[in-house]
Design a protein around this motif. Structure first.
Motif, PDB file in Angstrom:
ATOM      1  N   ALA A 140     -26.014  43.325   9.134  1.00  0.00           N
ATOM      2  CA  ALA A 140     -25.413  43.936  10.324  1.00  0.00           C
ATOM      3  C   ALA A 140     -25.960  43.331  11.611  1.00  0.00           C
ATOM      4  N   ALA A 141     -27.265  43.053  11.670  1.00  0.00           N
ATOM      5  CA  ALA A 141     -27.867  42.491  12.884  1.00  0.00           C
ATOM      6  C   ALA A 141     -27.292  41.112  13.188  1.00  0.00           C
ATOM      7  N   SER A 142     -27.106  40.302  12.163  1.00  0.00           N
ATOM      8  CA  SER A 142     -26.546  38.963  12.351  1.00  0.00           C
ATOM      9  C   SER A 142     -25.104  39.033  12.834  1.00  0.00           C
ATOM     10  N   ALA A 143     -24.297  39.875  12.192  1.00  0.00           N
ATOM     11  CA  ALA A 143     -22.893  40.005  12.569  1.00  0.00           C
ATOM     12  C   ALA A 143     -22.771  40.533  13.999  1.00  0.00           C
ATOM     13  N   THR A 144     -23.585  41.509  14.351  1.00  0.00           N
ATOM     14  CA  THR A 144     -23.548  42.065  15.704  1.00  0.00           C
ATOM     15  C   THR A 144     -23.933  41.011  16.734  1.00  0.00           C
ATOM     16  N   ALA A 145     -24.962  40.229  16.443  1.00  0.00           N
ATOM     17  CA  ALA A 145     -25.400  39.188  17.370  1.00  0.00           C
ATOM     18  C   ALA A 145     -24.316  38.132  17.568  1.00  0.00           C
ATOM     19  N   LEU A 146     -23.645  37.756  16.499  1.00  0.00           N
ATOM     20  CA  LEU A 146     -22.552  36.782  16.612  1.00  0.00           C
ATOM     21  C   LEU A 146     -21.403  37.327  17.452  1.00  0.00           C
ATOM     22  N   LEU A 147     -20.997  38.547  17.163  1.00  0.00           N
ATOM     23  CA  LEU A 147     -19.886  39.137  17.903  1.00  0.00           C
ATOM     24  C   LEU A 147     -20.218  39.302  19.384  1.00  0.00           C
ATOM     25  N   ALA A 148     -21.456  39.622  19.686  1.00  0.00           N
ATOM     26  CA  ALA A 148     -21.868  39.769  21.084  1.00  0.00           C
ATOM     27  C   ALA A 148     -21.851  38.427  21.808  1.00  0.00           C
ATOM     28  N   ALA A 149     -22.158  37.351  21.106  1.00  0.00           N
ATOM     29  CA  ALA A 149     -22.219  36.024  21.727  1.00  0.00           C
ATOM     30  C   ALA A 149     -20.836  35.430  21.991  1.00  0.00           C
ATOM     31  N   LEU A 150     -19.858  35.779  21.186  1.00  0.00           N
ATOM     32  CA  LEU A 150     -18.531  35.150  21.267  1.00  0.00           C
ATOM     33  C   LEU A 150     -17.956  35.074  22.679  1.00  0.00           C
ATOM     34  N   PRO A 151     -17.844  36.175  23.401  1.00  0.00           N
ATOM     35  CA  PRO A 151     -17.184  36.092  24.706  1.00  0.00           C
ATOM     36  C   PRO A 151     -18.049  35.497  25.818  1.00  0.00           C
ATOM     37  N   GLU A 152     -19.329  35.292  25.561  1.00  0.00           N
ATOM     38  CA  GLU A 152     -20.240  34.867  26.623  1.00  0.00           C
ATOM     39  C   GLU A 152     -20.538  33.375  26.636  1.00  0.00           C
ATOM     40  N   LEU A 153     -20.111  32.644  25.628  1.00  0.00           N
ATOM     41  CA  LEU A 153     -20.442  31.222  25.545  1.00  0.00           C
ATOM     42  C   LEU A 153     -19.490  30.371  26.373  1.00  0.00           C
ATOM     43  N   THR A 154     -20.073  29.434  27.116  1.00  0.00           N
ATOM     44  CA  THR A 154     -19.265  28.496  27.892  1.00  0.00           C
ATOM     45  C   THR A 154     -19.840  27.098  27.733  1.00  0.00           C
ATOM     46  N   PRO A 155     -19.030  26.103  27.502  1.00  0.00           N
ATOM     47  CA  PRO A 155     -17.601  26.251  27.238  1.00  0.00           C
ATOM     48  C   PRO A 155     -17.391  26.950  25.896  1.00  0.00           C
ATOM     49  N   ALA A 156     -16.258  27.576  25.745  1.00  0.00           N
ATOM     50  CA  ALA A 156     -15.977  28.297  24.507  1.00  0.00           C
ATOM     51  C   ALA A 156     -15.881  27.308  23.346  1.00  0.00           C
ATOM     52  N   PRO A 157     -16.700  27.495  22.313  1.00  0.00           N
ATOM     53  CA  PRO A 157     -16.635  26.572  21.172  1.00  0.00           C
ATOM     54  C   PRO A 157     -15.501  26.951  20.230  1.00  0.00           C
ATOM     55  N   ARG A 158     -15.203  26.047  19.337  1.00  0.00           N
ATOM     56  CA  ARG A 158     -14.315  26.357  18.215  1.00  0.00           C
ATOM     57  C   ARG A 158     -15.181  27.057  17.182  1.00  0.00           C
ATOM     58  N   TRP A 159     -14.623  28.017  16.501  1.00  0.00           N
ATOM     59  CA  TRP A 159     -15.372  28.778  15.498  1.00  0.00           C
ATOM     60  C   TRP A 159     -14.742  28.571  14.136  1.00  0.00           C
ATOM     61  N   LEU A 160     -15.586  28.374  13.126  1.00  0.00           N
ATOM     62  CA  LEU A 160     -15.147  28.346  11.739  1.00  0.00           C
ATOM     63  C   LEU A 160     -16.041  29.315  10.987  1.00  0.00           C
ATOM     64  N   LEU A 161     -15.454  30.414  10.567  1.00  0.00           N
ATOM     65  CA  LEU A 161     -16.182  31.437   9.825  1.00  0.00           C
ATOM     66  C   LEU A 161     -15.611  31.474   8.413  1.00  0.00           C
ATOM     67  N   ALA A 162     -16.461  31.259   7.432  1.00  0.00           N
ATOM     68  CA  ALA A 162     -15.991  31.206   6.048  1.00  0.00           C
ATOM     69  C   ALA A 162     -16.679  32.278   5.206  1.00  0.00           C
ATOM     70  N   MET A 163     -15.894  32.907   4.369  1.00  0.00           N
ATOM     71  CA  MET A 163     -16.448  33.918   3.467  1.00  0.00           C
ATOM     72  C   MET A 163     -15.617  33.970   2.195  1.00  0.00           C
ATOM     73  N   ARG A 164     -16.189  34.580   1.193  1.00  0.00           N
ATOM     74  CA  ARG A 164     -15.511  34.784  -0.084  1.00  0.00           C
ATOM     75  C   ARG A 164     -15.243  36.267  -0.203  1.00  0.00           C
ATOM     76  N   PRO A 165     -14.018  36.700   0.054  1.00  0.00           N
ATOM     77  CA  PRO A 165     -13.714  38.142   0.058  1.00  0.00           C
ATOM     78  C   PRO A 165     -14.096  38.845  -1.248  1.00  0.00           C
ATOM     79  N   HIS A 166     -13.975  38.168  -2.357  1.00  0.00           N
ATOM     80  CA  HIS A 166     -14.299  38.818  -3.628  1.00  0.00           C
ATOM     81  C   HIS A 166     -15.799  39.067  -3.799  1.00  0.00           C
ATOM     82  N   GLU A 167     -16.631  38.508  -2.918  1.00  0.00           N
ATOM     83  CA  GLU A 167     -18.075  38.731  -2.978  1.00  0.00           C
ATOM     84  C   GLU A 167     -18.566  39.715  -1.922  1.00  0.00           C
ATOM     85  N   CYS A 168     -17.635  40.274  -1.155  1.00  0.00           N
ATOM     86  CA  CYS A 168     -18.022  41.234  -0.116  1.00  0.00           C
ATOM     87  C   CYS A 168     -18.372  42.575  -0.759  1.00  0.00           C
ATOM     88  N   ALA A 169     -19.363  43.200  -0.174  1.00  0.00           N
ATOM     89  CA  ALA A 169     -19.773  44.505  -0.713  1.00  0.00           C
ATOM     90  C   ALA A 169     -18.906  45.611  -0.159  1.00  0.00           C
TER      91      ALA A 169
END
Length: 85
Positions: free
Chosen positions: A56-85
């Protein structure tokens, strides 16, 4: 504390996580600072793999950073849905 020490709770390879108590605000600031430094050095994209393992701390930190970064980077977030808890 150093940037590495602030990031250690989510990146243990950077050092001991026992050095300081967990502080979400400081962690979010450290993540934003690290990402902003990478952009300043020429990075154009941020890639996170295996996001299903993020705490949760990592996800929250990432989400908080998204709108504040300049220049805005491209994001690639990868996950395996079948492994999500």
């Amino acid at each position: 504390p150093t940037l590495a020490a602030e990031l250690a709770p989510i990146l243990p390879e950077l050092g001991s996580t026992a050095a300081a108590p967990h502080d979400d605000g400081r962690l979010r600031h450290a993540v934003r600072t690290a990402l902003q430094a990478a952009l300043a050095a020429g990075a154009e994209a941020v890639v996170f793999d295996d996001l299903q393992f993020a705490d949760a701390a990592s996800a929250t930190a990432l989400l908080a950073a998204l709108p504040e970064l300049t220049p805005a980077p491209r994001w690639l977030l990868a996950m395996r849905p079948h492994e999500c808890a």
